[in-house]
Scaffold this motif. Structure first.
Motif, mmCIF file in Angstrom:
data_model
loop_
_atom_site.group_PDB
_atom_site.id
_atom_site.type_symbol
_atom_site.label_atom_id
_atom_site.label_comp_id
_atom_site.label_asym_id
_atom_site.label_seq_id
_atom_site.Cartn_x
_atom_site.Cartn_y
_atom_site.Cartn_z
ATOM 1 N N LEU A 1 128.369 29.325 -30.244
ATOM 2 C CA LEU A 1 127.226 30.009 -29.636
ATOM 3 C C LEU A 1 127.664 31.276 -28.917
ATOM 4 C CD1 LEU A 1 124.205 29.976 -28.801
ATOM 5 C CD2 LEU A 1 124.876 28.625 -26.812
ATOM 6 N N LEU A 2 128.747 31.182 -28.161
ATOM 7 C CA LEU A 2 129.252 32.347 -27.438
ATOM 8 C C LEU A 2 129.827 33.384 -28.396
ATOM 9 C CD1 LEU A 2 131.055 30.612 -24.423
ATOM 10 C CD2 LEU A 2 128.853 31.782 -24.390
ATOM 11 N N ALA A 3 130.561 32.920 -29.410
ATOM 12 C CA ALA A 3 131.161 33.852 -30.368
ATOM 13 C C ALA A 3 130.097 34.649 -31.099
ATOM 14 C CB ALA A 3 132.024 33.086 -31.369
ATOM 15 N N GLU A 4 129.005 33.997 -31.414
ATOM 16 C CA GLU A 4 127.914 34.662 -32.141
ATOM 17 C C GLU A 4 127.230 35.718 -31.290
ATOM 18 O OE1 GLU A 4 123.563 33.433 -33.943
ATOM 19 O OE2 GLU A 4 125.162 31.944 -33.980
ATOM 20 N N SER A 5 127.187 35.474 -29.981
ATOM 21 C CA SER A 5 126.413 36.367 -29.120
ATOM 22 C C SER A 5 127.240 37.418 -28.393
ATOM 23 C CB SER A 5 125.623 35.547 -28.095
ATOM 24 O OG SER A 5 126.495 34.725 -27.344
ATOM 25 N N ILE A 6 128.490 37.082 -28.039
ATOM 26 C CA ILE A 6 129.272 38.056 -27.250
ATOM 27 C C ILE A 6 130.622 38.396 -27.868
ATOM 28 C CG2 ILE A 6 128.153 37.402 -25.096
ATOM 29 C CD1 ILE A 6 130.549 35.762 -24.369
ATOM 30 N N GLY A 7 131.004 37.728 -28.963
ATOM 31 C CA GLY A 7 132.216 38.117 -29.670
ATOM 32 C C GLY A 7 133.507 37.775 -28.957
ATOM 33 N N GLY A 8 134.393 38.773 -28.824
ATOM 34 C CA GLY A 8 135.760 38.601 -28.346
ATOM 35 C C GLY A 8 135.952 37.790 -27.082
ATOM 36 N N ALA B 1 134.410 35.448 -25.896
ATOM 37 C CA ALA B 1 133.869 34.094 -25.977
ATOM 38 C C ALA B 1 134.926 33.032 -25.738
ATOM 39 C CB ALA B 1 133.204 33.871 -27.336
ATOM 40 N N SER B 2 136.128 33.205 -26.306
ATOM 41 C CA SER B 2 137.151 32.176 -26.192
ATOM 42 C C SER B 2 137.557 31.958 -24.744
ATOM 43 C CB SER B 2 138.373 32.534 -27.035
ATOM 44 O OG SER B 2 138.929 33.768 -26.626
ATOM 45 N N ALA B 3 137.707 33.033 -23.990
ATOM 46 C CA ALA B 3 138.097 32.908 -22.587
ATOM 47 C C ALA B 3 136.984 32.279 -21.758
ATOM 48 C CB ALA B 3 138.463 34.276 -22.021
ATOM 49 N N ILE B 4 135.747 32.678 -22.007
ATOM 50 C CA ILE B 4 134.621 32.139 -21.242
ATOM 51 C C ILE B 4 134.449 30.654 -21.509
ATOM 52 C CG2 ILE B 4 132.108 32.230 -20.944
ATOM 53 C CD1 ILE B 4 132.312 35.243 -21.547
ATOM 54 N N GLY B 5 134.523 30.265 -22.785
ATOM 55 C CA GLY B 5 134.409 28.849 -23.125
ATOM 56 C C GLY B 5 135.551 28.031 -22.549
ATOM 57 N N ALA B 6 136.755 28.595 -22.555
ATOM 58 C CA ALA B 6 137.922 27.879 -22.023
ATOM 59 C C ALA B 6 137.801 27.670 -20.515
ATOM 60 C CB ALA B 6 139.199 28.653 -22.352
ATOM 61 N N VAL B 7 137.316 28.676 -19.805
ATOM 62 C CA VAL B 7 137.123 28.540 -18.356
ATOM 63 C C VAL B 7 136.068 27.478 -18.070
ATOM 64 C CG1 VAL B 7 136.275 29.707 -16.281
ATOM 65 C CG2 VAL B 7 137.897 30.869 -17.797
ATOM 66 N N ASP B 8 134.999 27.469 -18.854
ATOM 67 C CA ASP B 8 133.965 26.456 -18.676
ATOM 68 C C ASP B 8 134.551 25.060 -18.892
ATOM 69 O OD1 ASP B 8 131.080 26.696 -18.047
ATOM 70 O OD2 ASP B 8 130.810 25.438 -19.816
ATOM 71 N N PHE B 9 135.413 24.936 -19.894
ATOM 72 C CA PHE B 9 136.083 23.665 -20.155
ATOM 73 C C PHE B 9 136.966 23.272 -18.966
ATOM 74 C CE2 PHE B 9 139.743 21.412 -22.270
ATOM 75 C CZ PHE B 9 139.059 20.257 -22.592
ATOM 76 N N GLY B 10 137.662 24.243 -18.391
ATOM 77 C CA GLY B 10 138.476 23.962 -17.215
ATOM 78 C C GLY B 10 137.638 23.482 -16.040
ATOM 79 N N LEU B 11 136.513 24.142 -15.802
ATOM 80 C CA LEU B 11 135.644 23.774 -14.680
ATOM 81 C C LEU B 11 134.977 22.414 -14.894
ATOM 82 C CD1 LEU B 11 133.974 27.249 -14.013
ATOM 83 C CD2 LEU B 11 135.806 26.150 -12.689
ATOM 84 N N TRP B 12 134.817 22.010 -16.134
ATOM 85 C CA TRP B 12 134.277 20.681 -16.463
ATOM 86 C C TRP B 12 135.117 19.581 -15.817
ATOM 87 C CZ3 TRP B 12 130.810 18.019 -19.910
ATOM 88 C CH2 TRP B 12 131.239 16.799 -20.391
ATOM 89 N N HIS B 13 136.402 19.860 -15.563
ATOM 90 C CA HIS B 13 137.332 18.842 -15.075
ATOM 91 C C HIS B 13 137.457 18.795 -13.549
ATOM 92 C CE1 HIS B 13 138.521 19.218 -19.309
ATOM 93 N NE2 HIS B 13 138.974 17.987 -19.191
ATOM 94 N N ILE B 14 136.600 19.490 -12.828
ATOM 95 C CA ILE B 14 136.715 19.500 -11.358
ATOM 96 C C ILE B 14 136.558 18.102 -10.781
ATOM 97 C CG2 ILE B 14 135.605 20.245 -9.218
ATOM 98 C CD1 ILE B 14 135.014 22.919 -10.573
ATOM 99 N N HIS B 15 135.473 17.431 -11.095
ATOM 100 C CA HIS B 15 135.267 16.101 -10.525
ATOM 101 C C HIS B 15 136.278 15.083 -11.021
ATOM 102 C CE1 HIS B 15 133.561 12.062 -9.954
ATOM 103 N NE2 HIS B 15 133.198 12.554 -8.796
#
Length: 207
Positions: free
Chosen positions: A122-129, A131-145
């Protein structure tokens, strides 16, 4: 724009607020995570492409490297001490159930369906390059709790899982399948769960 913001925010809300508030036992958390992943994938039109041959090829090769690394660590006495010091992280169930069900289904399947199967495309389709960093950071933040619940360092956990997310995303990009990162993810997590018991077994053989 709104769709991307919601797609980024929902996993964080689920992992760090909603799921902890439900206060479910381990089996309940596994079921809940899979249900959330299925709903998320449906709403945002994800396509994990689980049966991809390329996904299996890339994933098997990556997983083999990780498993070889674990084997080397178990064979070298100075490295074998590291898993011996790791505390058991699954007191609610047996190691077998933990490795056979909760890691592959409640963790790997759910997370890869959400992040690599749905959010990354979804991110790659809309914002391109970026996307990988944004998705990876979101994955990292998923692990806070989860880090907080395990008394792990939250900043270090976010950093480590963000870096892992970058690798997982690249595997998905190269294979066009969430299967490749899922197999690597499974090798890392299942190997880590087995390492302490394996290290104790190897130590026992050498005495």
């Amino acid at each position: 724009m709104i769709e991307r913001v919601v797609a980024l925010g929902l996993p964080l809300l689920w992992s760090n607020s909603v799921l902890p508030a439900l206060d479910l036992p381990l089996r309940g958390r596994t079921v809940a995570n899979v249900a959330f992943a299925a709903g998320y994938t449906k709403v945002f039109c994800g396509n994990p492409n689980w049966l991809s041959r390329s996904g299996f090829r890339w994933g098997s090769g990556s997983a083999a490297i990780v498993l070889a690394g674990y084997a080397v660590a178990l064979a070298v006495p100075s490295l074998r001490r590291l898993p011996l010091e790791v505390a058991v992280r699954a007191p609610e169930t047996s190691t077998l159930e933990w490795i056979a069900v909760h890691i592959p289904v409640g963790t790997v399947l759910a997370e890869e369906a959400i992040f690599r199967g749905t959010l990354d495309p979804l991110l790659a389709e809309s914002i391109g390059g970026p996307a990988s960093a944004i998705g990876a950071v979101d994955f990292g933040l998923w692990h806070i709790h989860p880090a907080k619940a395990a008394n792990d360092s939250i900043p270090l956990t976010i950093l480590a899982t963000t870096l892992a997310g970058l690798i997982f995303t690249e595997l998905r990009r190269r294979s066009d399948s969430a299967t490749a990162p899922a197999l690597l993810h499974l090798a890392i997590n299942a190997g880590g769960a087995l390492a302490p018991a394996a290290a104790r077994w190897v130590d026992g053989l050498r005495r």
